[in-house]
Design a protein around this motif. Sequence first.
Motif, PDB file in Angstrom:
ATOM      1  N   GLU A  29      38.024  69.107  41.736  1.00 26.61           N
ATOM      2  CA  GLU A  29      36.783  69.787  42.131  1.00 26.61           C
ATOM      3  C   GLU A  29      35.879  68.878  42.964  1.00 26.61           C
ATOM      4  N   ASP A  30      35.882  67.583  42.697  1.00 25.53           N
ATOM      5  CA  ASP A  30      35.093  66.623  43.471  1.00 25.53           C
ATOM      6  C   ASP A  30      35.900  65.985  44.593  1.00 25.53           C
ATOM      7  N   LYS A  31      37.191  66.300  44.622  1.00 18.70           N
ATOM      8  CA  LYS A  31      38.115  65.664  45.561  1.00 18.70           C
ATOM      9  C   LYS A  31      38.035  64.141  45.433  1.00 18.70           C
ATOM     10  N   SER A  32      38.021  63.672  44.182  1.00 17.29           N
ATOM     11  CA  SER A  32      37.933  62.229  43.942  1.00 17.29           C
ATOM     12  C   SER A  32      39.018  61.774  42.983  1.00 17.29           C
ATOM     13  N   THR A  33      39.435  60.552  43.165  1.00 11.22           N
ATOM     14  CA  THR A  33      40.406  59.907  42.293  1.00 11.22           C
ATOM     15  C   THR A  33      39.923  58.490  42.033  1.00 11.22           C
ATOM     16  N   SER A  34      39.953  58.075  40.783  1.00 11.60           N
ATOM     17  CA  SER A  34      39.583  56.701  40.471  1.00 11.60           C
ATOM     18  C   SER A  34      40.584  56.112  39.493  1.00 11.60           C
ATOM     19  N   CYS A  35      40.941  54.870  39.737  1.00 10.13           N
ATOM     20  CA  CYS A  35      41.864  54.141  38.859  1.00 10.13           C
ATOM     21  C   CYS A  35      41.166  52.856  38.439  1.00 10.13           C
ATOM     22  N   VAL A  36      40.948  52.702  37.146  1.00 12.30           N
ATOM     23  CA  VAL A  36      40.186  51.558  36.638  1.00 12.30           C
ATOM     24  C   VAL A  36      40.923  50.941  35.463  1.00 12.30           C
ATOM     25  N   PHE A  37      40.953  49.608  35.434  1.00 14.03           N
ATOM     26  CA  PHE A  37      41.534  48.851  34.333  1.00 14.03           C
ATOM     27  C   PHE A  37      40.418  48.045  33.694  1.00 14.03           C
ATOM     28  N   THR A  38      40.194  48.250  32.410  1.00 12.89           N
ATOM     29  CA  THR A  38      39.244  47.419  31.679  1.00 12.89           C
ATOM     30  C   THR A  38      39.972  46.799  30.505  1.00 12.89           C
ATOM     31  N   THR A  39      39.564  45.614  30.120  1.00 15.95           N
ATOM     32  CA  THR A  39      40.209  44.965  28.986  1.00 15.95           C
ATOM     33  C   THR A  39      39.778  45.654  27.699  1.00 15.95           C
ATOM     34  N   LYS A  40      40.686  45.733  26.734  1.00 23.49           N
ATOM     35  CA  LYS A  40      40.399  46.408  25.466  1.00 23.49           C
ATOM     36  C   LYS A  40      39.421  45.602  24.622  1.00 23.49           C
ATOM     37  N   ARG A  41      39.686  44.334  24.505  1.00 30.33           N
ATOM     38  CA  ARG A  41      38.818  43.442  23.750  1.00 30.33           C
ATOM     39  C   ARG A  41      38.228  42.464  24.755  1.00 30.33           C
ATOM     40  N   ASN A  42      36.971  42.175  24.623  1.00 32.97           N
ATOM     41  CA  ASN A  42      36.316  41.289  25.579  1.00 32.97           C
ATOM     42  C   ASN A  42      35.818  40.033  24.887  1.00 32.97           C
ATOM     43  N   PRO A  43      35.786  38.933  25.637  1.00 29.24           N
ATOM     44  CA  PRO A  43      35.131  37.757  25.076  1.00 29.24           C
ATOM     45  C   PRO A  43      33.655  38.079  24.837  1.00 29.24           C
ATOM     46  N   LYS A  44      33.001  37.278  24.053  1.00 32.34           N
ATOM     47  CA  LYS A  44      31.620  37.528  23.651  1.00 32.34           C
ATOM     48  C   LYS A  44      30.671  37.688  24.847  1.00 32.34           C
ATOM     49  N   ASP A  45      30.860  36.900  25.880  1.00 29.23           N
ATOM     50  CA  ASP A  45      29.885  36.860  26.959  1.00 29.23           C
ATOM     51  C   ASP A  45      30.399  37.343  28.307  1.00 29.23           C
ATOM     52  N   ALA A  46      31.465  38.157  28.343  1.00 29.73           N
ATOM     53  CA  ALA A  46      31.974  38.613  29.636  1.00 29.73           C
ATOM     54  C   ALA A  46      32.817  39.884  29.483  1.00 29.73           C
ATOM     55  N   GLN A  47      32.880  40.663  30.551  1.00 27.84           N
ATOM     56  CA  GLN A  47      33.740  41.835  30.635  1.00 27.84           C
ATOM     57  C   GLN A  47      34.366  41.845  32.016  1.00 27.84           C
ATOM     58  N   ILE A  48      35.496  42.506  32.154  1.00 23.81           N
ATOM     59  CA  ILE A  48      36.169  42.547  33.445  1.00 23.81           C
ATOM     60  C   ILE A  48      36.672  43.960  33.733  1.00 23.81           C
ATOM     61  N   VAL A  49      36.511  44.392  34.978  1.00 20.95           N
ATOM     62  CA  VAL A  49      36.968  45.708  35.430  1.00 20.95           C
ATOM     63  C   VAL A  49      37.725  45.498  36.738  1.00 20.95           C
ATOM     64  N   ILE A  50      38.921  46.067  36.839  1.00 21.06           N
ATOM     65  CA  ILE A  50      39.745  45.945  38.042  1.00 21.06           C
ATOM     66  C   ILE A  50      39.979  47.352  38.586  1.00 21.06           C
ATOM     67  N   SER A  51      39.767  47.527  39.874  1.00 23.48           N
ATOM     68  CA  SER A  51      39.982  48.839  40.482  1.00 23.48           C
ATOM     69  C   SER A  51      40.546  48.652  41.886  1.00 23.48           C
ATOM     70  N   TYR A  52      40.926  49.771  42.494  1.00 23.27           N
ATOM     71  CA  TYR A  52      41.453  49.714  43.854  1.00 23.27           C
ATOM     72  C   TYR A  52      40.524  50.492  44.775  1.00 23.27           C
ATOM     73  N   THR A  53      40.163  49.896  45.900  1.00 26.09           N
ATOM     74  CA  THR A  53      39.297  50.533  46.888  1.00 26.09           C
ATOM     75  C   THR A  53      40.033  50.570  48.218  1.00 26.09           C
ATOM     76  N   ARG A  54      39.432  51.188  49.197  1.00 26.71           N
ATOM     77  CA  ARG A  54      40.033  51.225  50.537  1.00 26.71           C
ATOM     78  C   ARG A  54      40.153  49.819  51.134  1.00 26.71           C
ATOM     79  N   GLN A  55      39.347  48.880  50.676  1.00 26.43           N
ATOM     80  CA  GLN A  55      39.409  47.504  51.163  1.00 26.43           C
ATOM     81  C   GLN A  55      40.453  46.667  50.433  1.00 26.43           C
ATOM     82  N   GLY A  56      40.961  47.151  49.314  1.00 30.00           N
ATOM     83  CA  GLY A  56      41.956  46.424  48.529  1.00 30.00           C
ATOM     84  C   GLY A  56      41.557  46.381  47.059  1.00 30.00           C
ATOM     85  N   TRP A  57      42.222  45.502  46.314  1.00 26.13           N
ATOM     86  CA  TRP A  57      41.946  45.354  44.882  1.00 26.13           C
ATOM     87  C   TRP A  57      40.588  44.701  44.698  1.00 26.13           C
TER      88      TRP A  57
END
Length: 168
Positions: A29-57
Amino acid sequence: MKTLWVLVTASIFLWSAPVFAKYCMVKPEDKSTSCVFTTKRNPKDAQIVISYTRQGWSMMIAVFLKEFAMLDGDSKAKTKKGEMHELRFVNIRRDMTMNRRMMEAPVYLVDEALLHDMANAKGKVRFWLMAEKPKDEVEVEFSSGLFEELDEYIAETKMVLGDLFQDE
């Protein structure tokens, strides 16, 4: 008749792949697709998200500090037995959390080789993020076990966003 069944089975599999995707979300309906990887457990002071864009990873590393470190500029990453990888700085978001911690979330363009190294690392994955304050770098460390499914994420992203990868 056998060829017809093979074609029907193949088309069902190809059509249903985005529906059963683990990391990618397709919204027709929005003509959108998103692919996101997040870690299940995170260290106390950081989080990480990995995705793909038109410019690359892209990789966003959110760091929670007592005061702003002014993360800005290209940074580095290394796995236990891997080579040093460059992270090309794109943008940053700064905010304050409800518990009065400073959140800085720089976004970097990364290469697929780093992602594969992270998925196959044994031990720790270290990031050295360039900062103005309080020193030259902020070190962030993740357990490599957090990235065990990263190769699966890459494969699914390439399947769902196949047209983008053909343009490369």
